[in-house]
Design a protein around this motif. Structure first.
Motif, PDB file in Angstrom:
ATOM      1  N   PHE A 194     -13.289   8.622  -6.981  1.00 30.02           N
ATOM      2  CA  PHE A 194     -13.523   7.536  -7.935  1.00 30.02           C
ATOM      3  C   PHE A 194     -14.899   7.654  -8.588  1.00 30.02           C
ATOM      4  O   PHE A 194     -15.050   7.409  -9.794  1.00 30.02           O
ATOM      5  CB  PHE A 194     -13.401   6.188  -7.233  1.00 30.02           C
ATOM      6  N   ALA A 195     -15.909   7.996  -7.778  1.00 30.34           N
ATOM      7  CA  ALA A 195     -17.252   8.131  -8.336  1.00 30.34           C
ATOM      8  C   ALA A 195     -17.302   9.230  -9.391  1.00 30.34           C
ATOM      9  O   ALA A 195     -17.996   9.103 -10.414  1.00 30.34           O
ATOM     10  CB  ALA A 195     -18.256   8.408  -7.219  1.00 30.34           C
ATOM     11  N   ARG A 196     -16.545  10.298  -9.156  1.00 29.40           N
ATOM     12  CA  ARG A 196     -16.547  11.398 -10.127  1.00 29.40           C
ATOM     13  C   ARG A 196     -15.702  11.054 -11.359  1.00 29.40           C
ATOM     14  O   ARG A 196     -16.105  11.334 -12.500  1.00 29.40           O
ATOM     15  CB  ARG A 196     -16.006  12.672  -9.465  1.00 29.40           C
ATOM     16  N   LYS A 197     -14.565  10.437 -11.118  1.00 34.94           N
ATOM     17  CA  LYS A 197     -13.661  10.172 -12.241  1.00 34.94           C
ATOM     18  C   LYS A 197     -14.215   9.112 -13.175  1.00 34.94           C
ATOM     19  O   LYS A 197     -14.076   9.222 -14.414  1.00 34.94           O
ATOM     20  CB  LYS A 197     -12.298   9.734 -11.698  1.00 34.94           C
ATOM     21  N   TYR A 198     -14.842   8.090 -12.625  1.00 33.20           N
ATOM     22  CA  TYR A 198     -15.292   6.970 -13.456  1.00 33.20           C
ATOM     23  C   TYR A 198     -16.804   6.999 -13.708  1.00 33.20           C
ATOM     24  O   TYR A 198     -17.405   5.966 -13.990  1.00 33.20           O
ATOM     25  CB  TYR A 198     -14.904   5.647 -12.785  1.00 33.20           C
ATOM     26  N   ARG A 199     -17.399   8.159 -13.597  1.00 36.81           N
ATOM     27  CA  ARG A 199     -18.820   8.266 -13.903  1.00 36.81           C
ATOM     28  C   ARG A 199     -19.057   8.062 -15.390  1.00 36.81           C
ATOM     29  O   ARG A 199     -18.127   8.236 -16.214  1.00 36.81           O
ATOM     30  CB  ARG A 199     -19.355   9.621 -13.461  1.00 36.81           C
ATOM     31  N   ARG A 200     -20.270   7.692 -15.749  1.00 42.80           N
ATOM     32  CA  ARG A 200     -20.581   7.382 -17.142  1.00 42.80           C
ATOM     33  C   ARG A 200     -20.385   8.586 -18.046  1.00 42.80           C
ATOM     34  O   ARG A 200     -19.940   8.450 -19.194  1.00 42.80           O
ATOM     35  CB  ARG A 200     -22.018   6.890 -17.242  1.00 42.80           C
ATOM     36  N   GLY A 201     -20.672   9.794 -17.552  1.00 43.80           N
ATOM     37  CA  GLY A 201     -20.581  10.989 -18.403  1.00 43.80           C
ATOM     38  C   GLY A 201     -19.187  11.527 -18.594  1.00 43.80           C
ATOM     39  O   GLY A 201     -19.005  12.528 -19.291  1.00 43.80           O
ATOM     40  N   ASN A 202     -18.166  10.922 -17.959  1.00 42.72           N
ATOM     41  CA  ASN A 202     -16.800  11.415 -18.102  1.00 42.72           C
ATOM     42  C   ASN A 202     -16.166  10.790 -19.344  1.00 42.72           C
ATOM     43  O   ASN A 202     -15.887   9.595 -19.388  1.00 42.72           O
ATOM     44  CB  ASN A 202     -15.991  11.065 -16.846  1.00 42.72           C
ATOM     45  N   ALA A 203     -15.884  11.623 -20.328  1.00 40.77           N
ATOM     46  CA  ALA A 203     -15.320  11.116 -21.586  1.00 40.77           C
ATOM     47  C   ALA A 203     -13.848  10.760 -21.452  1.00 40.77           C
ATOM     48  O   ALA A 203     -13.293  10.046 -22.303  1.00 40.77           O
ATOM     49  CB  ALA A 203     -15.505  12.158 -22.689  1.00 40.77           C
ATOM     50  N   ASN A 204     -13.186  11.257 -20.416  1.00 33.19           N
ATOM     51  CA  ASN A 204     -11.752  11.031 -20.244  1.00 33.19           C
ATOM     52  C   ASN A 204     -11.437   9.871 -19.306  1.00 33.19           C
ATOM     53  O   ASN A 204     -10.270   9.684 -18.935  1.00 33.19           O
ATOM     54  CB  ASN A 204     -11.086  12.304 -19.707  1.00 33.19           C
TER      55      ASN A 204
END
Length: 400
Positions: A67-77
């Motif tokens: 979740f931390a990786r998927k919803y990080r601020r830098g994730n455009a997707n």
């Protein structure tokens, strides 16, 4: 230079793993390496409980990273849904999984609590090997002393100190008590902890399935000699055990009342001692607190009180002939005196018994006084450059 730096980085990255393996190499996980059927079942229970709980712990740890990786601020997707407030599927998963784990652990705990009851006679020696019909367990009486273990074999007429030898594949019935302090009888390769309590008898049924030597100890802190209150647990074949019994009878001393009272005195790091003869009924007198000559046994006093019945109510009271437990002196030494009851000259002096500096807190006479709510009035904390704290009745001073 680059290759050297790269090797250094790889070595530094491996250092925590190497250190952890080195530390674990010095561990002896005897609980996970049992020598008897009861200890093996307890190990399996620990492993099962750990595995079931990991069914929740591992996914939670993994999903935390996902979740931390998927919803990080830098994730455009990433998907952002400010109107989301409920998901029946998630609710079912979140509540159903822990509930199923609790049900599984409860069922295992309930069944194992009864199957592994230390008072319950053994029904099997090992998986698929029931106890042969007519088998008589080996009787061992255990007395926790300060700071050593006494083992009495009543059927063999011998006793040992800090050495417990049992034949393999033979059920053993332990009767356990203590002299003056609470202890726990614990041999990790044999079974779990069992309390040894003064004037009380605990029981344990266990078996060893392989020869070898391990260690047992007390798991309850009892003072200065606690760390060395250990004993050898030796599993022997039936033939070797019979030879060991014969050697103890031939070369051991005699455990009588006088020698027991001497043995009961506090002592540390006691070597193995063997007694080829034991006074009959000694263990029962230890349980009933009447090893010393002319001291009445609890069971006799209670039987007399029960038989006396009516008459003077004070005399008919249960245990009227015995001193209260708090006033019973130990076998060795005098009764400990609480600190508050000691004479002034025995207390010494120190900040904890000296009178507080004046003006002090008003104490219990004025529980609502502000100085009882502001402990800085007792011991002001001086902070450089700041006003010293004060109570309502103390003069205001500046810290220097």
């Amino acid at each position: 230079m680059l290759r050297t730096g790269s090797n250094t980085i790889r070595t530094a990255a491996r250092l925590p793993v190497i250190t952890a393996l080195a530390l674990l190499g010095g561990c002896n996980m005897v609980v996970l390496n049992p020598g008897g059927d009861i200890a093996a079942q307890q190990r399996d229970l620990i492993l099962f409980s750990t595995a079931v709980m990991l069914l929740i712990i591992v996914p939670v740890m993994v999903l935390t990273v996902v979740f931390a990786r998927k919803y990080r601020r830098g994730n455009a997707n990433k998907t952002y849904d400010p109107g989301f407030d409920h998901s029946t599927t998630l609710e079912l998963i979140i509540w159903a999984c822990p509930l199923l784990i609790i049900i599984a652990l409860s069922a295992v705990t309930w069944t194992s609590t009864h199957l592994l009851d230390p008072f319950r006679p053994l029904e099997r020696i090992a998986p698929g090997r029931p106890v042969p019909a007519g088998t008589k367990p080996l009787e061992v009486q255990v007395v926790a002393l300060d700071w050593k273990w006494l083992f009495i074999y009543p059927d063999k007429g011998i006793a040992t100190v800090n050495e417990l030898a049992v034949p393999v594949d033979v059920p053993v019935h332990f009767s356990i008590t203590s002299t003056d302090q609470f202890n726990t009888f614990y041999a990790p390769t044999l079974a779990g902890m069992i309390y040894a309590m003064p004037t009380m008898r605990s029981e344990l049924n266990a078996v060893l399935n392989r020869p070898g030597e391990s260690e047992g100890y007390s798991g309850n802190y009892t003072g200065r000699g606690y760390s060395d209150m250990r004993f050898k647990l030796i599993g022997k074949t039936k033939e070797d055990f019979d030879r060991w019994v014969a050697s103890v009878k031939a070369g051991g001393g005699s455990l009588q009342t006088a020698s027991y009272l001497s043995l009961a005195k506090p002592s540390e790091k006691v070597p193995v001692m063997r007694f080829g003869a034991v006074e009959r009924g000694l263990f029962d007198r230890v349980v009933n607190g009447c090893v010393e000559p002319d001291k009445p046994c609890m069971k006799d006093v209670m039987a007399r009180d029960m038989a006396r019945g009516g008459g003077n109510p004070k005399d008919a009271r249960m245990g009227a002939g015995m001193p209260p437990g708090r006033d019973t002196a130990p076998i060795a030494g005098g009764k400990p005196v609480p600190a508050l009851e000691k004479a002034p000259q025995d207390k010494g002096s120190g900040p904890n018994v000296t009178k507080p500096a004046e003006p002090g807190a008003p104490g219990r006479a004025k529980p609502g006084d502000q100085r009882n709510r502001n402990m800085s009035a007792v011991s002001p904390l001086t902070v450089p450059g700041a006003p010293a704290p004060r109570g309502p009745d103390l003069p205001r001073t500046e810290a220097r």
